[in-house]
Design a protein around this motif. Structure first.
Motif, PDB file in Angstrom:
ATOM      1  N   UNK A  30      -0.680  16.910  -4.765  1.00  0.00           N
ATOM      2  CA  UNK A  30       0.403  17.883  -4.844  1.00  0.00           C
ATOM      3  C   UNK A  30       1.705  17.393  -4.228  1.00  0.00           C
ATOM      4  N   UNK A  31       1.669  16.204  -3.639  1.00  0.00           N
ATOM      5  CA  UNK A  31       2.882  15.665  -3.027  1.00  0.00           C
ATOM      6  C   UNK A  31       3.238  14.324  -3.663  1.00  0.00           C
ATOM      7  N   UNK A  32       4.438  13.879  -3.387  1.00  0.00           N
ATOM      8  CA  UNK A  32       4.900  12.599  -3.929  1.00  0.00           C
ATOM      9  C   UNK A  32       4.183  11.443  -3.244  1.00  0.00           C
ATOM     10  N   UNK A  33       4.028  10.360  -4.009  1.00  0.00           N
ATOM     11  CA  UNK A  33       3.450   9.150  -3.445  1.00  0.00           C
ATOM     12  C   UNK A  33       4.422   8.598  -2.407  1.00  0.00           C
ATOM     13  N   UNK A  34       3.854   8.131  -1.301  1.00  0.00           N
ATOM     14  CA  UNK A  34       4.652   7.657  -0.174  1.00  0.00           C
ATOM     15  C   UNK A  34       4.384   6.187   0.090  1.00  0.00           C
ATOM     16  N   UNK A  35       5.455   5.428   0.297  1.00  0.00           N
ATOM     17  CA  UNK A  35       5.315   4.031   0.680  1.00  0.00           C
ATOM     18  C   UNK A  35       4.692   3.950   2.069  1.00  0.00           C
ATOM     19  N   UNK A  36       3.768   3.026   2.261  1.00  0.00           N
ATOM     20  CA  UNK A  36       3.133   2.840   3.565  1.00  0.00           C
ATOM     21  C   UNK A  36       3.489   1.476   4.159  1.00  0.00           C
ATOM     22  N   UNK A  37       3.231   0.408   3.398  1.00  0.00           N
ATOM     23  CA  UNK A  37       3.441  -0.935   3.946  1.00  0.00           C
ATOM     24  C   UNK A  37       3.605  -1.917   2.807  1.00  0.00           C
ATOM     25  N   UNK A  38       4.327  -2.985   3.093  1.00  0.00           N
ATOM     26  CA  UNK A  38       4.530  -4.034   2.108  1.00  0.00           C
ATOM     27  C   UNK A  38       4.567  -5.380   2.813  1.00  0.00           C
ATOM     28  N   UNK A  79       0.857  -1.183   0.000  1.00  0.00           N
ATOM     29  CA  UNK A  79       0.000   0.000   0.000  1.00  0.00           C
ATOM     30  C   UNK A  79       0.894   1.234   0.000  1.00  0.00           C
ATOM     31  N   UNK A  80       0.547   2.181  -0.830  1.00  0.00           N
ATOM     32  CA  UNK A  80       1.167   3.496  -0.857  1.00  0.00           C
ATOM     33  C   UNK A  80       0.067   4.525  -0.637  1.00  0.00           C
ATOM     34  N   UNK A 132      -2.628  11.183   8.187  1.00  0.00           N
ATOM     35  CA  UNK A 132      -2.835   9.971   7.409  1.00  0.00           C
ATOM     36  C   UNK A 132      -3.775  10.199   6.233  1.00  0.00           C
ATOM     37  N   UNK A 133      -4.375  11.361   6.160  1.00  0.00           N
ATOM     38  CA  UNK A 133      -5.298  11.671   5.069  1.00  0.00           C
ATOM     39  C   UNK A 133      -4.560  11.640   3.742  1.00  0.00           C
ATOM     40  N   UNK A 134      -5.085  10.875   2.809  1.00  0.00           N
ATOM     41  CA  UNK A 134      -4.441  10.721   1.506  1.00  0.00           C
ATOM     42  C   UNK A 134      -5.292   9.782   0.657  1.00  0.00           C
ATOM     43  N   UNK A 135      -4.918   9.661  -0.585  1.00  0.00           N
ATOM     44  CA  UNK A 135      -5.461   8.600  -1.430  1.00  0.00           C
ATOM     45  C   UNK A 135      -4.536   7.390  -1.275  1.00  0.00           C
ATOM     46  N   UNK A 136      -5.118   6.266  -0.938  1.00  0.00           N
ATOM     47  CA  UNK A 136      -4.346   5.054  -0.694  1.00  0.00           C
ATOM     48  C   UNK A 136      -4.454   4.122  -1.905  1.00  0.00           C
ATOM     49  N   UNK A 137      -3.310   3.614  -2.326  1.00  0.00           N
ATOM     50  CA  UNK A 137      -3.226   2.746  -3.497  1.00  0.00           C
ATOM     51  C   UNK A 137      -2.662   1.389  -3.096  1.00  0.00           C
ATOM     52  N   UNK A 138      -3.284   0.338  -3.592  1.00  0.00           N
ATOM     53  CA  UNK A 138      -2.729  -0.997  -3.407  1.00  0.00           C
ATOM     54  C   UNK A 138      -1.972  -1.395  -4.668  1.00  0.00           C
ATOM     55  N   UNK A 139      -1.012  -2.276  -4.493  1.00  0.00           N
ATOM     56  CA  UNK A 139      -0.245  -2.763  -5.628  1.00  0.00           C
ATOM     57  C   UNK A 139       0.190  -4.199  -5.384  1.00  0.00           C
TER      58      UNK A 139
END
Length: 114
Positions: A41-49, A35-36, A88-95
């Motif tokens: 307006x900011x860079x995508x950030x790694x959250x967990x793997x 999950x990222x 923690x507010x953001x759009x969360x992406x799974x990969x």
């Protein structure tokens, strides 16, 4: 391979959310999932793997609060988020990583109010 993230929403600080990522298609050779997140307006950030053998890694800011998991038989990936903070507010992406290829979902919005 397609990924559909869901579970985002508006919550208050301190509350919990569980994000889900439904996977369709052939996932033979799946290595790891992640999950990222991205604030506009900011860079995508790694959250967990998580690797298929259960090894996990988290960004320091979520350690002890977030848990990544997956049910590969059901083709589902999760991110349990607790003690949420406004930052923690953001759009969360799974990969998913499958045999050195990375597949992304469309994102789900999490908003944490103070």
């Amino acid at each position: 391979v397609q990924l559909q993230a869901s579970g985002g929403g508006l919550v208050q600080a301190g509350e919990s959310l569980r994000l889900s990522c439904a996977v369709s298609g052939n996932i033979f050779g799946l290595d790891q999932w992640a999950w990222d997140r991205q604030v506009p307006g900011k860079q995508r950030e790694f959250v967990a793997i998580s690797t298929r053998n259960g090894a996990t890694m988290y960004v320091d800011s979520v350690k002890g609060r977030f848990t990544i998991s997956g049910d590969i038989a059901k083709k589902m990936v999760y991110l349990q988020m607790s003690s949420l903070k406004p930052e923690d507010s953001a759009v969360y992406y799974c990969s998913l990583n499958i045999q050195e290829l990375t597949y992304w979902g469309q994102g789900t919005l999490v908003t944490v109010s103070s």
